[in-house]
Design an enzyme around this catalytic site. Structure first.
Site, mmCIF file in Angstrom:
data_model
loop_
_atom_site.group_PDB
_atom_site.id
_atom_site.type_symbol
_atom_site.label_atom_id
_atom_site.label_comp_id
_atom_site.label_asym_id
_atom_site.label_seq_id
_atom_site.Cartn_x
_atom_site.Cartn_y
_atom_site.Cartn_z
ATOM 1 C CB ALA A 19 -1.097 0.501 1.199
ATOM 2 C CB CYS A 20 1.961 3.236 2.296
ATOM 3 S SG CYS A 20 2.413 2.066 4.066
ATOM 4 N N GLY A 21 4.294 1.189 0.513
ATOM 5 C CA GLY A 21 6.171 1.189 0.485
ATOM 6 C C GLY A 21 6.642 1.146 1.874
#
Length: 279
Positions: free
Chosen positions: A119-121
């Protein structure tokens, strides 16, 4: 053992008004992948566990290592799926071993734990000052890009998203020449993974640094994507959606061109406008 693919079939119930029907649907596969480093001195360390869409796994590993400054293409002796006996058969295609020509680099110096999500690294990323220690600003000038080339990128990217067409659930990153020619597209449930796969493809093909190229991403432009573009030497990054504030700060400080909300014949240029030929 069956190697996981980019899509998974599922039975679903589809509602349309009050009509109901049972059918099969294609889902974007999401599974963990562990990246292990084996040094020439026998040292072994896990450097990342990321949720990804199976496919182009070796490129994902190579691109991640390059983007984080851990290993370039010349540092890698081989990349393979892990066959260690301590792994269950279903886990072996979810573990990638990268054998280095030298020792494993000092991981604590990176000031983070490489546990990532689709999702966000990677979380807890180092600040811009820290980034200066391993990346130089890009040189000014070229490639000059016409607005018409920019306007054609979203459709060209979408045309290369074969798995998205089946699932509707994947991000994509595309590498383009300055004239808009599409060179490669990679897909993943994680936008940062898609960029890593693209950078890994470039590294393994001996294309780095990517001066004179454009990177197009299907979602928003995050700090992490800009960091990976900078490490790969990409001067122009375009996104369908908005950039974050830190992504804009990075672009301005390191000399990248950043284009957001690229849809139809409209876009916003947040940094590096001198590369866009509007006259």
């Amino acid at each position: 053992m069956t190697r996981p693919g980019p899509t998974t079939r599922a039975r679903i119930r589809e509602l349309s008004g009050r009509a109901v029907r049972e059918r099969r649907d294609d889902l974007a596969t999401e599974e963990p992948m562990e990246i292990r480093l084996h040094g020439a001195d026998g040292t072994r360390k896990t450097v990342a566990i990321t949720m990804r869409t199976p496919g182009h796994d070796f490129e994902l590993a190579a691109g991640f290592l390059h983007g984080e400054g851990l290993a370039g293409a010349a540092d890698i002796a081989s990349i393979a799926y892990c066959t260690d006996e301590d792994l269950a058969p279903e886990e072996r295609y979810n573990t990638v071993t990268v054998r280095l020509r030298g020792p494993v680099p000092d991981l604590p110096a990176l000031e983070r734990h490489f546990v990532t999500s689709s999702a966000c690294g990677v979380c807890g990323s180092a600040g811009l000052d820290r980034l200066h220690e391993r990346c130089d600003p890009l040189p000014p000038g070229g490639p000059p890009i016409s607005p018409e080339v920019l306007y054609g990128l979203p459709d060209a990217l979408r045309a290369g998203q074969g798995v998205f067409g089946k699932t509707g659930g994947l991000h994509a990153a595309g590498l383009f020449a300055a004239d808009g020619t599409r060179l490669a597209v990679r897909e993943d449930v994680g936008r940062h993974n898609a960029v890593d796969k693209l950078v890994g493809w470039s590294a393994m093909a001996g294309r780095l640094p990517l001066a004179g190229h454009l990177l197009m991403v299907s979602g928003r432009a995050s700090y992490e994507i800009m960091q990976k573009a900078l490490a790969a030497g990409v001067p122009v990054v375009c996104a369908v959606s908005a950039p974050s504030s830190l992504a804009v700060d990075l672009a301005r400080e390191f000399g990248l061109t950043l284009v957001g909300f690229l849809r139809g014949e409209r876009c916003n240029v947040y940094a590096g406008h001198e590369r866009i030929l509007v006259e």
